[in-house]
Scaffold this motif. Sequence first.
Motif, PDB file in Angstrom:
ATOM      1  N   VAL A  23       0.816  -1.072   0.106  1.00 38.55           N
ATOM      2  CA  VAL A  23      -0.147   0.033   0.011  1.00 38.55           C
ATOM      3  C   VAL A  23       0.883   1.293   0.048  1.00 38.55           C
ATOM      4  N   THR A  24       0.522   2.124  -0.885  1.00 38.21           N
ATOM      5  CA  THR A  24       1.176   3.466  -1.181  1.00 38.21           C
ATOM      6  C   THR A  24       0.265   4.551  -1.166  1.00 38.21           C
ATOM      7  N   VAL A  25       0.426   5.543  -0.195  1.00 40.03           N
ATOM      8  CA  VAL A  25      -0.599   6.734  -0.171  1.00 40.03           C
ATOM      9  C   VAL A  25       0.347   7.854  -0.247  1.00 40.03           C
ATOM     10  N   THR A  26       0.095   8.723  -1.446  1.00 36.34           N
ATOM     11  CA  THR A  26       0.822  10.083  -1.586  1.00 36.34           C
ATOM     12  C   THR A  26       0.064  11.185  -1.614  1.00 36.34           C
ATOM     13  N   ASP A  27       0.568  12.392  -0.923  1.00 34.87           N
ATOM     14  CA  ASP A  27      -0.085  13.695  -1.019  1.00 34.87           C
ATOM     15  C   ASP A  27      -0.269  14.319  -2.391  1.00 34.87           C
ATOM     16  N   ALA A  28      -1.459  14.304  -3.048  1.00 33.44           N
ATOM     17  CA  ALA A  28      -1.576  14.657  -4.414  1.00 33.44           C
ATOM     18  C   ALA A  28      -0.935  16.090  -4.344  1.00 33.44           C
ATOM     19  N   THR A  29      -1.016  16.901  -3.586  1.00 33.69           N
ATOM     20  CA  THR A  29      -0.420  18.223  -3.695  1.00 33.69           C
ATOM     21  C   THR A  29       1.068  18.405  -3.670  1.00 33.69           C
ATOM     22  N   THR A  30       1.705  17.633  -2.491  1.00 28.56           N
ATOM     23  CA  THR A  30       2.971  17.943  -2.255  1.00 28.56           C
ATOM     24  C   THR A  30       3.893  16.894  -2.834  1.00 28.56           C
ATOM     25  N   GLY A  31       3.243  15.718  -2.912  1.00 25.78           N
ATOM     26  CA  GLY A  31       3.936  14.541  -3.670  1.00 25.78           C
ATOM     27  C   GLY A  31       4.805  13.799  -2.402  1.00 25.78           C
ATOM     28  N   GLU A  32       4.298  14.131  -1.242  1.00 24.68           N
ATOM     29  CA  GLU A  32       4.814  13.360   0.023  1.00 24.68           C
ATOM     30  C   GLU A  32       4.123  12.098   0.226  1.00 24.68           C
ATOM     31  N   THR A  33       5.141  11.054   0.437  1.00 25.48           N
ATOM     32  CA  THR A  33       4.703   9.855   0.528  1.00 25.48           C
ATOM     33  C   THR A  33       4.157   9.664   2.304  1.00 25.48           C
ATOM     34  N   ILE A  34       3.114   9.285   2.391  1.00 26.33           N
ATOM     35  CA  ILE A  34       2.443   9.163   3.533  1.00 26.33           C
ATOM     36  C   ILE A  34       2.374   7.985   4.075  1.00 26.33           C
ATOM     37  N   VAL A  35       2.208   6.858   3.079  1.00 26.41           N
ATOM     38  CA  VAL A  35       2.259   5.469   3.808  1.00 26.41           C
ATOM     39  C   VAL A  35       2.913   4.577   2.594  1.00 26.41           C
ATOM     40  N   ASP A  36       3.549   3.917   2.905  1.00 23.10           N
ATOM     41  CA  ASP A  36       4.592   3.028   1.830  1.00 23.10           C
ATOM     42  C   ASP A  36       4.878   1.700   2.820  1.00 23.10           C
ATOM     43  N   GLU A  37       3.849   0.664   3.010  1.00 22.14           N
ATOM     44  CA  GLU A  37       3.959  -0.593   3.576  1.00 22.14           C
ATOM     45  C   GLU A  37       3.519  -1.675   3.084  1.00 22.14           C
ATOM     46  N   GLU A  38       4.035  -3.111   3.618  1.00 20.91           N
ATOM     47  CA  GLU A  38       3.561  -4.109   3.185  1.00 20.91           C
ATOM     48  C   GLU A  38       2.766  -4.707   4.027  1.00 20.91           C
ATOM     49  N   LEU A  39       1.601  -4.853   3.871  1.00 23.17           N
ATOM     50  CA  LEU A  39       0.449  -4.955   4.883  1.00 23.17           C
ATOM     51  C   LEU A  39      -0.228  -6.197   4.505  1.00 23.17           C
ATOM     52  N   ARG A  40      -1.292  -6.700   5.611  1.00 24.56           N
ATOM     53  CA  ARG A  40      -2.098  -7.617   5.095  1.00 24.56           C
ATOM     54  C   ARG A  40      -3.587  -7.721   5.579  1.00 24.56           C
ATOM     55  N   THR A  41      -4.437  -7.936   4.643  1.00 25.98           N
ATOM     56  CA  THR A  41      -5.790  -7.562   4.497  1.00 25.98           C
ATOM     57  C   THR A  41      -6.586  -8.449   5.889  1.00 25.98           C
ATOM     58  N   LEU A  42      -7.594  -7.702   6.557  1.00 24.63           N
ATOM     59  CA  LEU A  42      -8.013  -8.143   7.505  1.00 24.63           C
ATOM     60  C   LEU A  42      -9.046  -9.408   6.909  1.00 24.63           C
ATOM     61  N   ASP A  43      -9.589 -10.016   8.152  1.00 25.89           N
ATOM     62  CA  ASP A  43     -10.495 -11.415   7.690  1.00 25.89           C
ATOM     63  C   ASP A  43     -11.817 -10.611   6.886  1.00 25.89           C
ATOM     64  N   ASN A  44     -11.921  -9.516   7.199  1.00 30.15           N
ATOM     65  CA  ASN A  44     -13.404  -8.918   6.433  1.00 30.15           C
ATOM     66  C   ASN A  44     -12.764  -8.296   4.945  1.00 30.15           C
ATOM     67  N   GLY A  45     -11.749  -8.517   4.551  1.00 27.82           N
ATOM     68  CA  GLY A  45     -11.236  -8.271   3.063  1.00 27.82           C
ATOM     69  C   GLY A  45     -10.965  -6.888   2.994  1.00 27.82           C
ATOM     70  N   PHE A  46     -10.821  -6.105   3.950  1.00 27.57           N
ATOM     71  CA  PHE A  46     -10.548  -4.479   3.997  1.00 27.57           C
ATOM     72  C   PHE A  46      -8.954  -4.155   4.633  1.00 27.57           C
ATOM     73  N   VAL A  47      -8.427  -2.954   3.923  1.00 29.41           N
ATOM     74  CA  VAL A  47      -7.537  -2.426   4.788  1.00 29.41           C
ATOM     75  C   VAL A  47      -7.756  -1.187   5.228  1.00 29.41           C
TER      76      VAL A  47
END
Length: 204
Positions: A138-162
Amino acid sequence: MKNLRSLPKYGGKKTAATTVVIGAFLLTGCAAANDSPSATSASGAEILVENGLEGLDVRELVETLDAIPLDDRTETLTTSITAEMVTLTDQHEHATEVRLPSDEIYVSVAPYRSQTHDCYYHSPTGCLGELRNADVAVTVTDATTGETIVDEELRTLDNGFVGIWLPRGIETSISITHDGQTVTSELSTVGDDAQTCLTTMRLV
């Protein structure tokens, strides 16, 4: 009902997933934009106690609810998360509301391969995604500044969501990769009615 406090938290504040339609249960589990719940009773503290959720701060409450295994879901407790608060309602329509942090919003994202459903406000105890307990990047970037907010290897929950905690008041770009497939989407955390459930990301 089983004590929810003992449930695992599968990666804390960031976890990932996908959304599949599984009959009417899935369709009714998530909330539309005009379905924001409101408390109906002052007995809300009892709901927390009865479900083993007393003493948790709002982050712990949200993450514990989202990590409930599907086999432990019950019709006696329904939940919803808006940009402002998490609401818990019992079988008697008694409800309690716990306000989210003033500087953060909790957004649940469900990329999918074949099927999805409409959702605007996430329900930890109702929504169901396609990719359960799956490893994703999962990668999340600030669309205005280009700053990376999240950059991680994650695992989905049992409900299928992150579930992702993000700063309020920004426009972002979110990318999710799973098994060689990637999807990117815009995601806004601006306003009191910001979306907390994103189910339109199809992996290709």
